[in-house]
Scaffold this active site. Structure first.
Site, PDB file in Angstrom:
ATOM      1  N   ASP A 512       0.843  -1.186   0.000  1.00  0.00           N
ATOM      2  CA  ASP A 512       0.000   0.000   0.000  1.00  0.00           C
ATOM      3  C   ASP A 512       0.885   1.246   0.000  1.00  0.00           C
ATOM      4  O   ASP A 512       2.109   1.162   0.146  1.00  0.00           O
ATOM      5  CB  ASP A 512      -0.885  -0.047   1.249  1.00  0.00           C
ATOM      6  CG  ASP A 512      -2.003   0.976   1.232  1.00  0.00           C
ATOM      7  OD1 ASP A 512      -2.273   1.570   0.176  1.00  0.00           O
ATOM      8  OD2 ASP A 512      -2.615   1.181   2.302  1.00  0.00           O
ATOM      9  N   GLU A 515       2.644   5.092  -3.996  1.00  0.00           N
ATOM     10  CA  GLU A 515       2.656   6.035  -5.127  1.00  0.00           C
ATOM     11  C   GLU A 515       4.022   6.732  -5.313  1.00  0.00           C
ATOM     12  O   GLU A 515       4.285   7.110  -6.448  1.00  0.00           O
ATOM     13  CB  GLU A 515       1.544   7.078  -4.927  1.00  0.00           C
ATOM     14  CG  GLU A 515       0.150   6.523  -5.074  1.00  0.00           C
ATOM     15  CD  GLU A 515      -0.292   5.667  -3.886  1.00  0.00           C
ATOM     16  OE1 GLU A 515      -1.060   4.720  -4.085  1.00  0.00           O
ATOM     17  OE2 GLU A 515       0.161   5.933  -2.761  1.00  0.00           O
TER      18      GLU A 515
END
Length: 928
Positions: A512, A515
């Protein structure tokens, strides 16, 4: 903000002039200039030309009309064909600003709120561009030199470009434009290299010499698929732009965004820059996928992939037209000619790589929440699922299992029993998956937290321009970020996972925040001045800055600067994680990643992020599924029942029904909200959820076979209807239904308070999955009964689905007898197949350790043919054969020539039970 309006007037599609056949060996001096792209479209365009020239002449003579005097090169451009010359965000575009760029300025009325509308500042037809100076043939295609004689308006304009055109296969064209004199950053992605020129391409390529442009046609239809003469090519160091006309408005892909599956071309800009934000319309989301699929008139399809990882935006307009803008790298295009949409996606994956084969258990039901609070509470949920005999294959934990939210730790008080929980899961043939983040806590006393100390010692973090680890802030507080572009980081990641696995033997990983996400903008010290963090042009990213809620673009990584690598961060972490899991477990890895990039499917699946417990979020999950099917990531799903907010029993029941048909099915919930696993609802809702999960588990053999075809040749698993019915224009906008493979149609309820649902059934016979009753559709929207406990499923005529008696885990299901469901076509034929192996070993297909069976029906004879058999097949039996659409009651049924009892119902369903046949042996069954 700029003001725009939507144009409602249709504009004829332009016709391009022929310049050079693909096989022409003439010298480049023979190249002519393509006619302007709006010329040659008939009387309407001629009338526009005449009237606008007349207007312009009158204004020149009289000088009495107010407003700026515009030359014909501006007045002749229809609104829908105006390509934006001043795309900068949050700038009031004035005539002075516009004309300083040499562009046309015409104000139009403001559009609706949130829309961009018609650009006020746009390119005239004679705007300076590159000229094709030379073009020579090569073994694979052509190489050319492009020269710009007038500077464009962004700094460090590149005057000479190299053009490479390679006819790689009959259905794949590769066009690359880069600096002719100096090397530039290119995406470090392994792509196939053609060894010889395609012999019979189904496309032809023409060029315009001055201004330079490419025109690509489909030979069979003459359809112009690309025409880049519509606007000037701009290639500066940090601003690259190329535009094209499109042959239709049916365009899909270009992720990751929340939208309908079919994109609107109403002046929409889609930004590609990985960002941590809850899925919201118009925002750039977690991943970047610069690929689109376009459906042409008549059912043909093509795809275009721009292999570029820099911040990017794609502007769509109603011409129809498209503009690519990126702020680094090169223009590296692959065009896939199909000609049908399934083949386009296969051809795309031949370049980016086919997806990994998931373990069988990955296709079971997964359960998670943030906020269990302890391993004992997690364990209680698992036990409750078992008590109600609700299928579950995997239990997950979110970040609350960690000690202080630090990777590779678990809370010694609240999660002390975690190792025992995992042991219990394994004892019950279930699996454990945990979350990991790439931000490594930097605040622990030196010597007390090995992951940080060791990465610091080895130099494995993203660094500032000053060469020190860049410090941001994530869940544990101040953090440094692992540099997965460095191969040494992969080794460190492996060692950390090995150490943790020795205490908590996890089976899969959830990566997770990759980005990468940062609670600060840039770093604790902000970002330094310079053109990496503040480039001459910033695409329309959320937050208006490349460093918004992520790290500085100027951060240094082993392979390049973060400016180039940002969109690759999740892919590089997934690659390291897959490699580590294979080394630790010796089995197929299971990984779900939030951030993704082309080729991600080789290493991980994806979930659609932090959605909300709302009906519209449930609907948007379907376009999300279908888009990631295009992107080569078939293992995809959304958080069932919604992540944030509080669900309702009705919403969760409907969502469990839909989610049972996500290829990756996980119910996940945030902290401080009421639980939403199936055990907490009323007996009626709980039964509805259990029943639909049992239906999913019964279909695991079919779903697993679909994943085999995805892994082997790039087939889609969750599939839009138009992939199977490309000539049916009614299917092109459908995104409230979808198929599993080519044969199973899912029509979920997506609205509250209803007991029916409308769905489209394409032309043909469709059978109710549960009863076998048939509907012969002429291509109709039908209203179907849908009480709360019912999900509408239909089998397409001509299919044979392998199903299995469901158990409460995939392992228990695997040992149960198979039931083969035959859905006869109107000509009484059917076909299906089954791939079967041990469900977890690496490379079973490559090693030949699998079984593959083909099922066929013709002339009232069902045949099972074993094309390959493994030892696993001897453990499974075929118990039942159900044949839908048998027109009249048989007098007898013969199994391998021997008479067999059967049943026949009024709805034309023939059933033969108690077959007891080994999967490893072929057989035939005949009804007379």
């Amino acid at each position: 903000m700029k003001s725009y309006q939507k144009l409602t007037t249709a504009v004829p599609q332009p016709a391009a002039c022929r310049v050079e056949e693909e096989g022409d060996t003439s010298t480049p001096t023979g190249h002519g200039k393509l006619a302007p792209w709006w010329v040659g479209s008939g009387l309407l365009v001629a009338a526009v030309l005449l009237s606008t020239i007349t207007v312009w002449v009158l204004r020149q003579v009289s000088g009495s009309w107010p407003g700026p005097v515009l030359p014909p090169a501006c007045l002749l451009v229809p609104e829908s064909h105006r390509f934006d010359c001043y795309p900068e965000q949050h700038v009031v575009v004035t005539q002075e600003l516009c004309e300083s760029r040499g562009c046309c300025f015409i104000e139009t009325p403001p559009p609706a709120k949130g829309k961009r509308g018609v650009p006020w500042c746009f390119y005239p037809s004679n705007f300076p561009s590159y000229a094709l100076e030379s073009l020579n043939h090569t073994a694979l295609g052509m190489v050319g030199l492009l020269v710009r004689r007038e500077k464009a308006y962004y700094p460090r304009d590149i005057e000479m470009l190299r053009l490479d055109v390679e006819f790689e296969t009959d259905t794949r064209l590769h066009i690359k434009i880069t600096d002719a004199a100096n090397p530039r950053y290119e995406v470090p992605l392994e792509v196939p290299r053609a060894m010889k020129r395609a012999e019979n391409p189904i496309y032809s390529v023409d060029f315009s010499r001055d201004p330079f442009g490419v025109v690509l046609r489909r030979k069979a239809t003459g359809m112009v698929l690309l025409n880049t003469t519509v606007a000037p090519l701009i290639f500066a160091d940090q601003f690259l732009q190329i535009s094209t006309s499109l042959p239709s408005r049916f365009l899909y892909g270009l992720g990751e965004h929340r939208s309908t599956f079919l994109h609107s071309l109403d002046w929409i800009t889609l930004t590609l820059w990985a960002r941590d934000v809850s899925p919201t319309e118009s925002f750039n989301l977690y991943g970047a996928h610069p690929f689109y699929l376009l459906m042409e008139e008549g059912g043909d399809a093509h795809g275009v992939f721009l292999l570029n990882s820099n911040a990017m935006e794609v502007a769509l307009q109603p011409a129809p037209g498209l503009t690519w803008r990126t702020i680094g790298g090169v223009l590296d295009f692959y065009i896939f000619l199909g000609p049908d949409p399934n083949m386009v996606i296969q051809q795309y994956q031949q370049v980016i790589g086919f997806p990994a084969m998931p373990p069988f258990w990955a296709l079971g039901f997964h359960l998670c929440r943030w906020g269990y609070g302890s391993s004992n509470e997690t364990w209680q949920t698992v036990r409750a699922m078992r008590n109600y005999q609700i299928p579950q294959d995997a239990q997950w934990n979110d970040i609350d299992y960690m000690d202080g939210y630090r990777d590779f730790t678990f809370d010694p008080q609240k999660f002390a029993s975690l190792p025992s929980l995992v042991e219990d899961l394994h004892k019950h043939k279930q699996h454990y998956v945990m979350i990991l983040d790439p931000g490594i806590s930097s605040t622990s006393p030196r010597g007390s937290y090995w992951p940080f100390d060791e990465a610091l010692r080895r130099g494995l973090f993203l660094n500032t321009t000053q060469g020190q680890p860049l410090i941001g802030q994530v869940w544990p507080g101040f953090t440094a970020f692992a540099d997965f572009s460095n191969p040494d980081t992969h080794q460190w990641w492996l060692e950390n996972l090995q150490r943790f696995h020795a205490h908590v033997p996890f089976d899969g990983l959830w990566i997770d925040m990759n980005e990468p996400s940062n609670f600060m903008d840039g770093s604790e010290d902000g970002c330094p001045p310079g053109e990496l963090d503040s480039p001459p042009y910033t695409p329309a990213v959320l937050g208006d800055s490349l460093s918004a809620k992520t790290v500085c673009a100027s951060a240094k990584q082993k392979a390049s600067v973060h400016y180039n690598l940002h969109n690759l961060y999740g892919l590089m972490e997934a690659k390291a994680t897959a490699s580590a899991l294979i080394q630790i477990r010796g089995k197929r890895p299971f990984i779900i990643s939030r951030s993704t990039f082309p080729s991600q499917g080789r290493y991980s699946g994806h979930w659609l992020g932090d959605n909300r417990s709302q009906w519209k979020d449930m609907y948007y999950s379907i376009p999300g599924l279908l888009s990631f099917s295009l992107f080569g990531i078939p293992l995809v799903g959304a958080d069932i029942c919604g992540f944030s907010g509080s669900t309702s029993e009705e919403l969760c029941t409907r969502w469990m029904q839909l989610g049972a048909f996500y290829p990756f099915a996980r119910n996940h919930n945030t902290q401080n909200e009421k639980a939403q696993d199936p055990t907490v609802f009323s007996p009626a809702a709980r039964k509805a959820m259990k029943d639909v999960l049992l239906t999913r588990y019964s279909l695991l053999p079919y779903l697993y076979t679909l994943f085999h075809h995805a892994h082997l040749q790039g087939d889609t698993v969750a599939r839009p209807l138009f992939f199977e019915f490309p000539w049916d224009v009614a299917t092109l906008g459908l995104d409230r239904q979808f198929l599993w493979g080519r044969s199973l149609l899912v029509t979920p309820v997506l609205e509250p308070g209803v007991d029916s649902v409308t769905g489209y059934l394409p032309r043909g016979v469709w059978y109710d999955f549960y009863t076998g009753s048939s509907v012969n559709s002429s291509g109709e929207i039908l209203k179907m009964s849908a009480p709360l406990e019912h999900l509408n499923l239909h089998i397409r005529e001509g299919a044979i689905l392998p199903t299995q008696k469901p158990g409460t885990t995939s392992e228990a299901t695997r040992g149960n007898p198979l039931r083969l469901i035959v859905a006869l076509s109107s000509s009484a034929t059917a076909w299906g197949d089954l791939f079967w192996d041990d469900g977890e070993s690496l490379d079973t297909f490559k090693k030949g350790s699998y079984s593959y069976l083909v099922f066929n029906v013709t002339q009232n004879v069902f045949t099972s043919t074993v094309l390959r058999a493994s030892s696993e097949a001897t453990k499974v039996t075929i118990g039942t054969l159900s044949i839908f659409g048998v027109q009249k009651p048989p007098s007898k049924v013969l199994l391998n020539g021997q008479e067999k009892p059967f049943s026949y119902l009024d709805n034309q369903v023939l059933t033969v039970s108690d077959l007891g046949l080994s999967l490893s042996q072929g057989f035939s069954l005949q009804w007379l």
